[in-house]
Write an enzyme that holds these catalytic residues in place. Structure first.
Site, short mmCIF file in Angstrom:
data_model
loop_
_atom_site.label_atom_id
_atom_site.label_comp_id
_atom_site.label_asym_id
_atom_site.label_seq_id
_atom_site.Cartn_x
_atom_site.Cartn_y
_atom_site.Cartn_z
CG ASP A 1 -1.84 1.23 1.24
OD1 ASP A 1 -2.42 1.54 0.19
OD2 ASP A 1 -1.95 1.89 2.29
CB SER A 2 0.17 4.75 -0.88
OG SER A 2 -0.99 4.90 -0.08
CE1 TYR A 61 2.81 6.05 -3.39
CE2 TYR A 61 1.81 4.21 -4.55
CZ TYR A 61 2.90 4.77 -3.92
OH TYR A 61 4.07 4.07 -3.85
N GLY A 62 -3.08 9.24 -3.76
CA GLY A 62 -4.42 9.54 -4.28
C GLY A 62 -4.52 10.75 -5.17
CB CYS A 78 -2.97 0.58 -2.66
SG CYS A 78 -3.01 2.34 -3.07
CG ASN A 79 -9.35 0.69 -3.39
OD1 ASN A 79 -10.21 0.01 -3.93
ND2 ASN A 79 -9.07 0.58 -2.11
CB THR A 80 -4.62 5.05 -5.47
OG1 THR A 80 -5.55 5.53 -4.49
CG2 THR A 80 -4.22 6.17 -6.38
CD GLU A 138 -0.18 7.14 5.49
OE1 GLU A 138 1.02 7.28 5.78
OE2 GLU A 138 -0.70 6.03 5.26
CB CYS A 191 -9.50 4.66 0.07
SG CYS A 191 -7.90 5.10 0.77
CB THR A 192 -6.79 -0.18 1.85
OG1 THR A 192 -5.64 0.59 1.44
CG2 THR A 192 -7.22 -1.09 0.72
CG HIS A 193 -5.13 5.03 4.09
ND1 HIS A 193 -4.57 4.43 2.99
CD2 HIS A 193 -4.11 5.59 4.79
CE1 HIS A 193 -3.25 4.63 3.02
NE2 HIS A 193 -2.95 5.33 4.10
N1 DGL Z 1 -4.84 3.06 0.60
C1 DGL Z 1 -4.81 3.75 -0.66
C2 DGL Z 1 -6.04 3.37 -1.49
O1 DGL Z 1 -6.65 2.35 -1.21
C3 DGL Z 1 -4.61 5.22 -0.38
C4 DGL Z 1 -4.05 5.96 -1.51
C5 DGL Z 1 -3.30 7.22 -1.15
O2 DGL Z 1 -2.14 7.10 -0.80
O3 DGL Z 1 -3.88 8.29 -1.32
O4 DGL Z 1 -6.39 4.05 -2.43
#
Ligand code: DGL
Length: 274
Positions: free
Chosen positions: A7-8, A39-40, A70-72, A155, A189-191
């Protein structure tokens, strides 16, 4: 060989936790690119470049299978990595994402066929959820809303603070203004599961929230049962190693909080030698 989970930042821990609950026997390598998060809001090209570096780093460290938790990254890099890079890197290895397994569950979950997606600006802009849903069930009406502040809140360890109430309420209200018939919200988004208490406080009582951890764990279990040639290569010592591109002190304190137990990470560079 291990299973890599990328993940990011910290968000992939919500996926790793559920995968390990379901498949505790395997060895895992978690990598968070915390130094370059989020990353978003980054471009397609940069997310692809960073994700490819991460996948290579996980392969080099003994992973046979990498889950982009990570979805992004799944939206912007997965297909190119699977189609263009894997054949040259090692065609026997696998990289899996989180979007398709999530979309696959939707026809069973929504009764109104009105679904809301909360995700990063990058995931929303990619339109990946809509495109996958068109293949699965085009009658489902998808309303997408980007929440650019949610990843930085997590974060920066502000996910439980009053300040985050403001942004969570604002974005949820904006989603329901677009479509009041929504009966299911996808946390794309996994966050975002780390903000679940707040999210549940601001949505109507009868609306379901779909978190991806259990969905991805189910899907991985199913994948491994259908691919014995991959499963037989995985080692079974039930270990997990955490890697971050940030300083370990920062990662360890927040990751320990999220996982509810102390962890010791290692710092790696994804750009060394480039
Ligand atoms: N956990 C990432 C996702 O699922 C977050 C992306 C990010 O860093 O903005 O998209």
């Amino acid at each position: 060989m291990k299973i890599g989970v990328f993940d990011s930042g910290y968000g992939g821990l919500t996926i790793l936790k559920e995968i390990r609950r379901r498949l505790p026997q395997y060895d895992y390598l978690y990598l968070g690119d915390n130094a370059r998060n989020p990353y978003g809001s980054r471009s397609f090209e940069i997310v692809y470049e960073f994700t490819l570096q991460a996948v290579k780093a996980l392969f080099e460290r003994g992973c046979h299978l990498v889950v982009l938790a990570c979805n992004t990254a799944s939206a912007k890099a997965l297909r190119t990595i699977q189609q263009n890079d894997l054949p040259a890197l090692d065609p026997s290895k696998r990289v899996l994402g989180v979007i398709r397994p999530t979309v696959e569950t939707l026809p069973e979950v929504t009764a109104t066929k009105h679904v809301g997606l909360l995700a990063t600006p990058g995931t929303v802009k990619s339109n990946s959820y809509y495109l996958e849903l068109q293949k699965m069930d085009p009658e489902i009406h998808l309303t997408q809303h980007a929440c650019p502040m949610w990843v930085p809140l997590v974060e920066n360890n502000e996910f439980a603070s009053e300040g985050s109430d403001y942004f969570v309420k604002k974005d949820i209200d904006a989603l329901f203004r677009q479509d009041p018939l929504i009966d299911t919200i996808v946390l794309g988004c996994t966050h975002y599961p780390l903000l679940l208490d707040k999210i549940e406080a601001f949505i109507p009582k009868d609306v379901k929230v779909l978190c991806q951890g259990p969905v991805v764990a189910d899907s991985l279990e199913n994948y491994l049962s259908r691919h014995p040639e991959i499963e037989m290569r995985l080692s079974n010592r039930a270990t997990v190693t955490y890697l971050t591109t940030e300083h370990t002190d920062k990662f360890d304190s927040l990751a320990s909080l999220f996982l509810g137990k102390p962890i010791n990470s290692h710092t790696i560079s994804l750009t060394e030698g480039l």
